[in-house]
Design a protein around this motif. Sequence first.
Motif, PDB file in Angstrom:
ATOM      1  N   VAL A  70       7.491  49.480  22.975  1.00  0.00           N
ATOM      2  CA  VAL A  70       8.527  49.315  21.956  1.00  0.00           C
ATOM      3  C   VAL A  70       8.064  49.903  20.635  1.00  0.00           C
ATOM      4  CG1 VAL A  70       9.542  47.255  23.001  1.00  0.00           C
ATOM      5  CG2 VAL A  70       7.667  47.001  21.361  1.00  0.00           C
ATOM      6  N   VAL A  71       9.041  50.334  19.838  1.00  0.00           N
ATOM      7  CA  VAL A  71       8.757  50.809  18.489  1.00  0.00           C
ATOM      8  C   VAL A  71       9.291  49.835  17.451  1.00  0.00           C
ATOM      9  CG1 VAL A  71       8.650  53.248  19.111  1.00  0.00           C
ATOM     10  CG2 VAL A  71      10.863  52.216  18.566  1.00  0.00           C
ATOM     11  N   VAL A  72      10.048  48.828  17.905  1.00  0.00           N
ATOM     12  CA  VAL A  72      10.518  47.748  17.031  1.00  0.00           C
ATOM     13  C   VAL A  72      10.303  46.428  17.769  1.00  0.00           C
ATOM     14  CG1 VAL A  72      12.226  49.131  15.788  1.00  0.00           C
ATOM     15  CG2 VAL A  72      12.882  47.976  17.909  1.00  0.00           C
ATOM     16  N   ASP A  73      10.215  45.344  17.018  1.00  0.00           N
ATOM     17  CA  ASP A  73       9.979  44.031  17.605  1.00  0.00           C
ATOM     18  C   ASP A  73      11.241  43.527  18.287  1.00  0.00           C
ATOM     19  OD1 ASP A  73       9.065  41.552  18.278  1.00  0.00           O
ATOM     20  OD2 ASP A  73       9.045  40.745  16.246  1.00  0.00           O
ATOM     21  N   THR A  74      11.161  43.295  19.590  1.00  0.00           N
ATOM     22  CA  THR A  74      12.330  42.851  20.353  1.00  0.00           C
ATOM     23  C   THR A  74      12.863  41.524  19.840  1.00  0.00           C
ATOM     24  OG1 THR A  74      11.408  43.956  22.305  1.00  0.00           O
ATOM     25  CG2 THR A  74      13.205  42.395  22.678  1.00  0.00           C
TER      26      THR A  74
END
Length: 455
Positions: A70-74
């Motif tokens: 991931v590149v952002v926090d889920t």
Amino acid sequence: MPDSPRARRSAQPSRFRAHPAQVGVAAFALTIAIGTVLLMLPVARVGPGGSTLLEALFTATSAVCVTGLVVVDTATHWTPFGQVVIVLLIQVGGLGIMTFASVVGLSVLRKMSLRSRITAAAESGSVGLENVRGLLLGIVTTSVVIEVCVGALLSARFVFGYGEPLGRAVWLGLFHAVSAFNNAGFALFSDSLMSYATDPWISLPIAAAVILGSLGFPVLVQLRRFPRLPRKWVMNTRIVLAATVVLLVVGTVYLTAVEWSNPATLGQFAGPDKVLAGFFQSAQARSGGFNTIDWGQMDSASLLGTDVLMLIGGGPAGTAGGIKVTTFAVLFFVLLAEIRGEGAVNVFGKQLARAVQRQAITIVLIAVALIAASTVVLMLLTDFSLDVLLFEVISAFATVGLSTGITASLPVGGQVLLMLLMFIGRLGPITFASALALRQRPATFELPIERPIIG
């Protein structure tokens, strides 16, 4: 003189017929595109505005390819709507786009075209076309049963062990059960599962779901049919089960031993908890993608050992990635036969076809070449060390999802490369299998035999 039927057929405009391999690739790409559009909607993101194209595309690719990078926090970036989109992409991607579409077609139309059967058979690991329908329905049934059981266990633990409201607990249990069985590695906690490192009621059900998903659907279906009749198990089932047990034990012993005294990882736990955490990381290393300790703090020797586990992966025609344990086992038995000086490669009382040996060698060489080239590219684009970049590349190609925490820090070119690796890692085996299923080129002659000097 009237034209012959053959001439009339030749004169007619030819209709384009897509190869099943092309259909599979197009189906995955279309699903990723739909997921990207949905995740770019403002309703999918916490806060004002929608996600960027790169954020949505990377997340959709990772979900459909059941990877977990991931590149952002889920947990904090996506709204409940966005999280629902992600879990649906995971479920469809884990089952396989053509498997999912074929089951829907069977339910609605009660029939399948030949090309759909060929593509679905290659995707689900069927050795023939005569029982594709039964296999596909068995896959869906097995998946739902396992996910519901694991989800119920996790939900109960979140309610009675951590005081979560019932609705929230059910959602947490269902999301992580689907993510675990499909070997996706997406979690609804910012630290993955590090807060539950010493809780066996969370760790063990998730590890069990990951292991079951990594066996591959053909193995699960056969175990469901013949649970107490090992003599009826085919070679694929026996190899996958034996290799899975060996790799789980070896991985647990290796990672636990190396990290035993590391205060940033296992060193902070008591003895039994160290073994539990070591087993959990071993199970995740072969495609699960969850973590209960910080991989960025692990010793370089642990990262290298995990590279090997990730590259080997799980069983074929399932939710796991890597070159597959069957490929690794075939090369092992080839090596063993060569050392012994045997003319044929024998496995569990059966002779191994030479075509399988060639396919195994081809897959490994292609994988190694792709990993090496991608690592070099990332080394040119970033200043991260070799061990960290190699770990990230193998994790993406093997659709594992483990990371030392550098994914979001990579430049755009590096993140695009990881997306391509995830796509190739997920679709490569299916594409090759579909292509081989339709390729018929019988040899009409053989060339003289000669051998170069080896070694």
